[in-house]
Motif scaffolding. Structure first.
Motif, PDB file in Angstrom:
ATOM      1  N   ARG A 169      13.181  18.622  24.046  1.00  0.00           N
ATOM      2  CA  ARG A 169      14.287  19.661  24.323  1.00  0.00           C
ATOM      3  C   ARG A 169      13.979  20.813  23.428  1.00  0.00           C
ATOM      4  O   ARG A 169      14.312  21.869  23.993  1.00  0.00           O
ATOM      5  CB  ARG A 169      15.656  19.099  23.935  1.00  0.00           C
ATOM      6  N   GLU A 225      11.085  22.950  25.400  1.00  0.00           N
ATOM      7  CA  GLU A 225      11.715  23.380  26.541  1.00  0.00           C
ATOM      8  C   GLU A 225      12.470  24.825  26.186  1.00  0.00           C
ATOM      9  O   GLU A 225      12.246  25.699  26.896  1.00  0.00           O
ATOM     10  CB  GLU A 225      12.461  22.550  27.513  1.00  0.00           C
ATOM     11  N   ARG A 226      13.438  24.517  25.299  1.00  0.00           N
ATOM     12  CA  ARG A 226      14.166  25.620  25.158  1.00  0.00           C
ATOM     13  C   ARG A 226      13.470  26.846  24.182  1.00  0.00           C
ATOM     14  O   ARG A 226      13.532  28.000  24.678  1.00  0.00           O
ATOM     15  CB  ARG A 226      15.112  25.135  23.982  1.00  0.00           C
ATOM     16  N   ILE A 228      11.929  26.377  36.293  1.00  0.00           N
ATOM     17  CA  ILE A 228      12.078  24.950  36.470  1.00  0.00           C
ATOM     18  C   ILE A 228      12.620  24.301  35.173  1.00  0.00           C
ATOM     19  O   ILE A 228      13.569  23.466  35.316  1.00  0.00           O
ATOM     20  CB  ILE A 228      10.794  24.342  36.632  1.00  0.00           C
ATOM     21  N   LEU A 229      12.416  24.859  34.243  1.00  0.00           N
ATOM     22  CA  LEU A 229      13.133  24.379  32.945  1.00  0.00           C
ATOM     23  C   LEU A 229      14.615  24.686  32.598  1.00  0.00           C
ATOM     24  O   LEU A 229      15.333  23.780  32.429  1.00  0.00           O
ATOM     25  CB  LEU A 229      12.263  24.968  31.545  1.00  0.00           C
ATOM     26  N   HIS A 266      16.598  25.393  35.179  1.00  0.00           N
ATOM     27  CA  HIS A 266      17.567  25.192  36.182  1.00  0.00           C
ATOM     28  C   HIS A 266      17.010  23.666  36.473  1.00  0.00           C
ATOM     29  O   HIS A 266      17.884  23.153  37.673  1.00  0.00           O
ATOM     30  CB  HIS A 266      17.206  25.800  37.521  1.00  0.00           C
ATOM     31  N   ARG A 267      16.235  22.996  35.959  1.00  0.00           N
ATOM     32  CA  ARG A 267      16.165  21.524  36.326  1.00  0.00           C
ATOM     33  C   ARG A 267      15.763  21.308  37.575  1.00  0.00           C
ATOM     34  O   ARG A 267      16.482  20.365  38.230  1.00  0.00           O
ATOM     35  CB  ARG A 267      17.029  20.594  35.603  1.00  0.00           C
ATOM     36  N   TYR A 268      14.841  22.079  38.230  1.00  0.00           N
ATOM     37  CA  TYR A 268      14.489  21.848  39.565  1.00  0.00           C
ATOM     38  C   TYR A 268      13.938  20.481  39.886  1.00  0.00           C
ATOM     39  O   TYR A 268      12.637  20.141  39.387  1.00  0.00           O
ATOM     40  CB  TYR A 268      13.702  22.977  40.327  1.00  0.00           C
ATOM     41  N   ASP A 317      13.223  16.679  38.224  1.00  0.00           N
ATOM     42  CA  ASP A 317      12.858  16.065  36.887  1.00  0.00           C
ATOM     43  C   ASP A 317      11.807  16.958  36.321  1.00  0.00           C
ATOM     44  O   ASP A 317      10.822  17.325  36.957  1.00  0.00           O
ATOM     45  CB  ASP A 317      12.519  14.712  36.602  1.00  0.00           C
ATOM     46  N   VAL A 318      11.872  17.206  35.038  1.00  0.00           N
ATOM     47  CA  VAL A 318      10.748  18.219  34.342  1.00  0.00           C
ATOM     48  C   VAL A 318       9.702  17.250  34.090  1.00  0.00           C
ATOM     49  O   VAL A 318       9.848  16.143  33.565  1.00  0.00           O
ATOM     50  CB  VAL A 318      11.341  18.781  33.031  1.00  0.00           C
ATOM     51  N   HIS A 342       6.989  16.252  32.074  1.00  0.00           N
ATOM     52  CA  HIS A 342       6.584  16.318  30.530  1.00  0.00           C
ATOM     53  C   HIS A 342       5.131  16.293  30.357  1.00  0.00           C
ATOM     54  O   HIS A 342       4.704  17.156  29.586  1.00  0.00           O
ATOM     55  CB  HIS A 342       7.277  15.141  29.771  1.00  0.00           C
TER      56      HIS A 342
END
Length: 141
Positions: free
Chosen positions: A40, A43-44, A102-103, A105-107, A109-110, A112
Motif C-alpha cells: 500500500r 502504490e500510494r 490502474i493503481l 482505480h483498481r482496475y 486486482d493489482v 504485485h
C-alpha cells in the motif's frame, strides 16, 4: 510564464517520492508480496509521484500555451511535442500515467509482481523526467 514556486515544489516532490521508493527496493519479491502494508505504501507513493509529474506537466503546458488540455497523457505528450521531454521519457511517463490509473482505480486486482518490477526497473525514468524538466527550466532563466 511558469510559476517558479510550482516548478520547484513539484520537482522536489518528484525527487522525494522517487527517493522514498528507492529505499524500499532492498526487499525481496516474496517479502514485498507478503507485506500488504508495504504494498500500500509503494502504490500510494507511486500514485503521488506520477500525479506530481502530471501536475507539473499541466502547469508547464498551461503557462507556456502549449497544446490544449485533455487527458493526463496529453499533458505529458504536450511536453514531448514542445521538445521539453525526450521521446523516450515522454513515452515512459505516459505509460506511468496508465499505471497510476490502474493503481488509483483498481482496475481488476493489482498485480504485485508488476508493481515490484516497476519499483526495481523503472524509477530511472522519473529521474530522467526530473532532469529534463530541470534542464528546460534552467534554460528559461
Amino acid at each position: 510564464m511558469v510559476d517558479d514556486n510550482i516548478v520547484i515544489d513539484k520537482l522536489r516532490y518528484i525527487n522525494e517520492y522517487t527517493n522514498d521508493l528507492k529505499q524500499i527496493r532492498g526487499m525481496s519479491k516474496q517479502q514485498y508480496v507478503d507485506d500488504i502494508i508495504v504494498q500500500r505504501a509503494v502504490e500510494r507513493t507511486f500514485m503521488n509521484l506520477i500525479q506530481s509529474c502530471i501536475d507539473l506537466a499541466q502547469h508547464i503546458r498551461a503557462s507556456e500555451g502549449l497544446s490544449p488540455s485533455g487527458t493526463a497523457k496529453n499533458e505529458i505528450e504536450s511536453l514531448g511535442i514542445a521538445g521539453i521531454l525526450s521521446p523516450e521519457v515522454q513515452e515512459q511517463v505516459e505509460e506511468a500515467v496508465g499505471f497510476r490509473n490502474i493503481l488509483a482505480h483498481r482496475y481488476g486486482d493489482v498485480n504485485h509482481d508488476i508493481v515490484y518490477g516497476v519499483l526495481h526497473d523503472d524509477l530511472y525514468w522519473f529521474d530522467q523526467f526530473q532532469q529534463e524538466i530541470a534542464q528546460w527550466y534552467q534554460e528559461l532563466e
